[in-house]
Motif scaffolding. Structure first.
Motif, PDB file in Angstrom:
ATOM      1  N   ALA A 192       0.826  -1.201   0.000  1.00  0.00           N
ATOM      2  CA  ALA A 192       0.000   0.000   0.000  1.00  0.00           C
ATOM      3  C   ALA A 192       0.862   1.254   0.000  1.00  0.00           C
ATOM      4  O   ALA A 192       0.437   2.308  -0.473  1.00  0.00           O
ATOM      5  N   LEU A 193       2.060   1.148   0.562  1.00  0.00           N
ATOM      6  CA  LEU A 193       3.027   2.252   0.564  1.00  0.00           C
ATOM      7  C   LEU A 193       4.365   1.712   0.092  1.00  0.00           C
ATOM      8  O   LEU A 193       4.709   0.553   0.357  1.00  0.00           O
ATOM      9  N   SER A 194       5.131   2.539  -0.577  1.00  0.00           N
ATOM     10  CA  SER A 194       6.483   2.136  -0.955  1.00  0.00           C
ATOM     11  C   SER A 194       7.348   2.085   0.292  1.00  0.00           C
ATOM     12  O   SER A 194       7.021   2.656   1.341  1.00  0.00           O
ATOM     13  N   PHE A 195       8.476   1.429   0.161  1.00  0.00           N
ATOM     14  CA  PHE A 195       9.413   1.350   1.285  1.00  0.00           C
ATOM     15  C   PHE A 195       9.854   2.750   1.711  1.00  0.00           C
ATOM     16  O   PHE A 195       9.881   3.077   2.900  1.00  0.00           O
ATOM     17  N   ALA A 196      10.160   3.601   0.751  1.00  0.00           N
ATOM     18  CA  ALA A 196      10.621   4.957   1.060  1.00  0.00           C
ATOM     19  C   ALA A 196       9.536   5.772   1.753  1.00  0.00           C
ATOM     20  O   ALA A 196       9.815   6.519   2.701  1.00  0.00           O
ATOM     21  N   GLU A 197       8.284   5.642   1.274  1.00  0.00           N
ATOM     22  CA  GLU A 197       7.185   6.399   1.896  1.00  0.00           C
ATOM     23  C   GLU A 197       6.957   5.947   3.332  1.00  0.00           C
ATOM     24  O   GLU A 197       6.756   6.776   4.236  1.00  0.00           O
ATOM     25  N   ALA A 198       6.965   4.651   3.555  1.00  0.00           N
ATOM     26  CA  ALA A 198       6.755   4.137   4.915  1.00  0.00           C
ATOM     27  C   ALA A 198       7.873   4.589   5.846  1.00  0.00           C
ATOM     28  O   ALA A 198       7.628   5.000   6.985  1.00  0.00           O
ATOM     29  N   THR A 199       9.105   4.548   5.356  1.00  0.00           N
ATOM     30  CA  THR A 199      10.247   4.962   6.172  1.00  0.00           C
ATOM     31  C   THR A 199      10.149   6.442   6.523  1.00  0.00           C
ATOM     32  O   THR A 199      10.358   6.836   7.683  1.00  0.00           O
ATOM     33  N   ALA A 200       9.826   7.267   5.536  1.00  0.00           N
ATOM     34  CA  ALA A 200       9.736   8.709   5.784  1.00  0.00           C
ATOM     35  C   ALA A 200       8.649   9.024   6.800  1.00  0.00           C
ATOM     36  O   ALA A 200       8.834   9.874   7.680  1.00  0.00           O
ATOM     37  N   ARG A 201       7.515   8.363   6.687  1.00  0.00           N
ATOM     38  CA  ARG A 201       6.413   8.635   7.613  1.00  0.00           C
ATOM     39  C   ARG A 201       6.779   8.215   9.041  1.00  0.00           C
ATOM     40  O   ARG A 201       6.498   8.948  10.001  1.00  0.00           O
ATOM     41  N   LEU A 202       7.414   7.074   9.175  1.00  0.00           N
ATOM     42  CA  LEU A 202       7.709   6.556  10.515  1.00  0.00           C
ATOM     43  C   LEU A 202       8.835   7.316  11.203  1.00  0.00           C
ATOM     44  O   LEU A 202       8.855   7.414  12.434  1.00  0.00           O
ATOM     45  N   THR A 203       9.771   7.855  10.462  1.00  0.00           N
ATOM     46  CA  THR A 203      10.938   8.500  11.070  1.00  0.00           C
ATOM     47  C   THR A 203      10.824  10.015  11.140  1.00  0.00           C
ATOM     48  O   THR A 203      11.776  10.688  11.557  1.00  0.00           O
ATOM     49  N   ALA A 204       9.676  10.565  10.765  1.00  0.00           N
ATOM     50  CA  ALA A 204       9.487  12.017  10.778  1.00  0.00           C
ATOM     51  C   ALA A 204       9.508  12.553  12.213  1.00  0.00           C
ATOM     52  O   ALA A 204       9.194  11.837  13.164  1.00  0.00           O
ATOM     53  N   PRO A 205       9.864  13.823  12.396  1.00  0.00           N
ATOM     54  CA  PRO A 205       9.844  14.417  13.736  1.00  0.00           C
ATOM     55  C   PRO A 205       8.467  14.255  14.392  1.00  0.00           C
ATOM     56  O   PRO A 205       7.436  14.415  13.738  1.00  0.00           O
ATOM     57  N   GLY A 206       8.477  13.920  15.670  1.00  0.00           N
ATOM     58  CA  GLY A 206       7.231  13.714  16.396  1.00  0.00           C
ATOM     59  C   GLY A 206       6.748  12.282  16.385  1.00  0.00           C
ATOM     60  O   GLY A 206       5.883  11.910  17.188  1.00  0.00           O
ATOM     61  N   SER A 207       7.290  11.463  15.497  1.00  0.00           N
ATOM     62  CA  SER A 207       6.918  10.052  15.456  1.00  0.00           C
ATOM     63  C   SER A 207       7.616   9.305  16.594  1.00  0.00           C
ATOM     64  O   SER A 207       8.699   9.692  17.038  1.00  0.00           O
ATOM     65  N   PRO A 208       7.002   8.204  17.092  1.00  0.00           N
ATOM     66  CA  PRO A 208       7.697   7.379  18.099  1.00  0.00           C
ATOM     67  C   PRO A 208       9.028   6.844  17.591  1.00  0.00           C
ATOM     68  O   PRO A 208       9.896   6.477  18.381  1.00  0.00           O
ATOM     69  N   PHE A 209       9.197   6.793  16.252  1.00  0.00           N
ATOM     70  CA  PHE A 209      10.431   6.276  15.669  1.00  0.00           C
ATOM     71  C   PHE A 209      11.243   7.385  14.989  1.00  0.00           C
ATOM     72  O   PHE A 209      12.020   7.116  14.081  1.00  0.00           O
TER      73      PHE A 209
END
Length: 570
Positions: free
Chosen positions: A9-26
């Motif tokens: 549903a999401l590319s690897f790059a999109e998932a990584t960017a969303r999860l590692t963005a400022p404010g994320s638990p990761f």
């Protein structure tokens, strides 16, 4: 967990960017570690003391199960604080080393965290080592305290005088002259809950303080102590949750959010705590997340099936051998294994067929794998579920705080798809090797670790290990450096030449085989040589087959043995 027909549903790059963005638990930020700018988890615990405190907050939930023993998180915390206070009263100082050598008993994690809270350095020793190997670990680490079980005590009792720094031995589950009873300090497991609440030692700890010395075999045949920091170990709590979150996003599902009302996760543990996988990826992670650990005395598939059913284990695994046996147990249909949500493995090569069979046999359990080494404090790459099934030959991409590159023999970076040496960098990479400045300088440069593994990396960063540049094989998750076994064979008076090579094995991955040439007029047998090696090295290092060569082993023009030719003999 069923595969999504629309994956990804999401590319690897999109998932990584969303999860590692400022404010994320990761979220990923940066810190300067030993002069090198390094990515770090913004929300990771700064030290392993914070991991201990997070575990204590899980209160009366069950943490450790071993045969008839059960201990809650609070009972465990009280035992840790009681032992830590005793170690400090006994003269243990920050920076001192405490050797821990025992099987996976509930006392092992107590000894480990008690040592860390006292500001000392935990030196886990391989419980499969022989007496001489344990003696070497005690001397090399300079341990002033050793915490042992009876079997390990028996192996080193006559060697204590060879360890001048060793001032104190604490013995778990036994009494012997020359050792103090650990039960005399913390009581049996059933009494831990009755101990006083205890107080946290007032010992300052920082992320870059040394915390551990895990021993890893070296190409010289001598084990090396990898100097791990608190930050190195604490990184482990982020690895699996991140991988699970990325897998969920790519399936089109929301990121899992911890629910305190959800049933407790339960992990069947057969991986030894003296390995970084057992200690960091399993013990430290479970303590942080509030998972129950069900400890096995030794891996036995019948007992494992009983425990999975009885404790409703949600995850199991270790080396690929264990995953294969779980498949056999599932096909036998004698136990209810429906609680399993994950079957994980690493530490040895695994065929793509294993992932496919696991998905077919356990449709609600996500197969997972990864790569790491002692020097990376365990998990460095990881993937699971559809990501893994889509690339079953890969060990996954590096965690987002980790960097990897593939280089040629001159150290130049290679493009995607090219095979070269894998070099890695990250907050989980250790400082170097204990008292080995030359070997540290050779392996660690500007924050990068030369792993000695040959690998390739694709455009998205997924890594595939293709061979090992160093002369090493892996038997069921245990590293065996060939030169160590060759050195033992060379000690035999009849042996004039010896080489150890990997023999493929369907479940263990590899086993050691040896080819030897005898001195003129000398004679010996395969069984005699096996017994000779077994008296010097741990059982898993003993060659399963030894062949005799009529002349000096074949070599190339530079004098190196042609092991590719010798492998054909098997």
């Amino acid at each position: 967990m069923m595969p999504s027909p629309a994956w990804p549903a999401l590319s690897f790059a999109e998932a990584t960017a969303r999860l590692t963005a400022p404010g994320s638990p990761f979220a990923v930020s940066e810190a300067v570690i030993r002069g090198v700018p390094t990515r770090i988890w913004a929300a990771a615990p700064p030290t392993l003391r914070e991991v201990f405190l997070a575990g204590r907050r899980h209160g009366e939930a069950t943490f450790l199960v071993y045969e008839d023993d059960r201990a809650s998180f609070e009972a465990f915390a009280r035992a840790v604080l009681a032992l830590s206070a005793d170690l400090i009263r006994g003269g243990l100082r920050p920076g001192d080393r405490v050797a821990i050598a025992m099987r996976n008993l509930p006392e092992w994690p107590v000894a480990f965290f008690a040592t860390l809270l006292a500001g000392a350095i935990a030196a886990p020793l391989n419980a499969w080592w022989t007496g001489p190997e344990l003696e070497y670990g005690l001397i090399d680490s300079g341990a002033t305290v050793a915490i042992l079980d009876p079997e390990r005590f028996d192996r080193i009792a006559e060697r204590r005088q060879a360890c001048p720094a060793l001032a104190r031995i604490l013995l778990a589950r036994g009494t012997e002259p020359g050792a103090e009873s650990l039960e005399g300090i913390i009581g049996p497991v059933s009494a831990w809950a009755s101990l006083p609440p205890g107080e946290l030692p007032e010992v300052p700890l920082a992320p870059e303080d040394l915390a551990t010395l895990f021993y890893t075999s070296g190409t010289t045949g001598r084990s090396k102590g990898a100097m791990g920091t608190h930050r190195n170990g604490a990184c482990a709590v982020m690895a699996h949750p991140y991988s699970a979150a990325r897998a969920a996003l790519r399936r089109g599902e929301p990121v899992p959010v911890p629910d305190p009302r959800a049933p407790q996760k339960v992990m069947l543990v057969s991986v030894p705590f003296f390995h970084v996988t057992g200690c960091f990826a399993t013990l430290v992670s479970a303590l942080s997340r509030g998972s129950r650990l069900v400890l096995m005395r030794r891996w036995e598939i019948a007992r494992a099936l009983d425990l999975i059913e009885r404790e409703r284990c949600t995850s199991a695994g270790g080396v690929p051998t264990i995953a294969w046996q779980l498949l056999d147990g599932r096909e036998a249909g004698t136990h209810d294994l429906s609680s399993l949500e994950a079957v994980t493995y690493g530490g040895a090569p695994a065929p793509a067929e294993l992932a496919r069979r696991l998905r077919a046999a356990f449709p609600h359990a996500a197969p997972a794998t990864g790569w790491g080494m002692t020097e990376t404090s365990g998990t460095f790459t990881h993937h699971m579920g559809e990501e893994y099934l889509n690339r079953p030959d890969s060990c996954g991409p590096p965690l987002p705080v980790c960097e990897a590159r593939i280089v040629d023999p001159e150290g130049r970076a290679l493009p995607p798809g090219e095979i070269g040496e894998l070099q890695v960098k990250g907050p989980n990479v250790v400082v170097g090797y204990w008292n080995r400045p030359a070997e540290t300088a050779a392996a660690f440069r500007d924050g990068w670790l030369a792993t000695g593994d040959l690998a390739r990396m694709d455009e998205e960063g997924f890594i595939t290990i293709v061979d090992r540049a160093r002369d090493m094989l892996i038997r069921g998750g245990e590293n065996i450096y060939c030169c160590e076994v060759e050195n033992a064979l060379h000690e035999h008076p009849a042996v004039v030449d010896a080489a150890v090579v990997a023999i493929p094995h369907p479940t263990l991955g590899e086993e050691p085989g040896a080819v030897v040439a005898l001195a003129r007029g000398q004679d010996t047998s395969e069984e005699e040589l096996k017994a000779f090696v077994a008296a010097r090295l741990a059982a898993f290092k003993v060659p399963v087959r030894i062949l005799f060569y009529d002349e000096i082993l074949p070599r190339n023009p530079s004098g190196k043995i042609l092991k590719s030719e010798l492998r054909k003999l098997f």
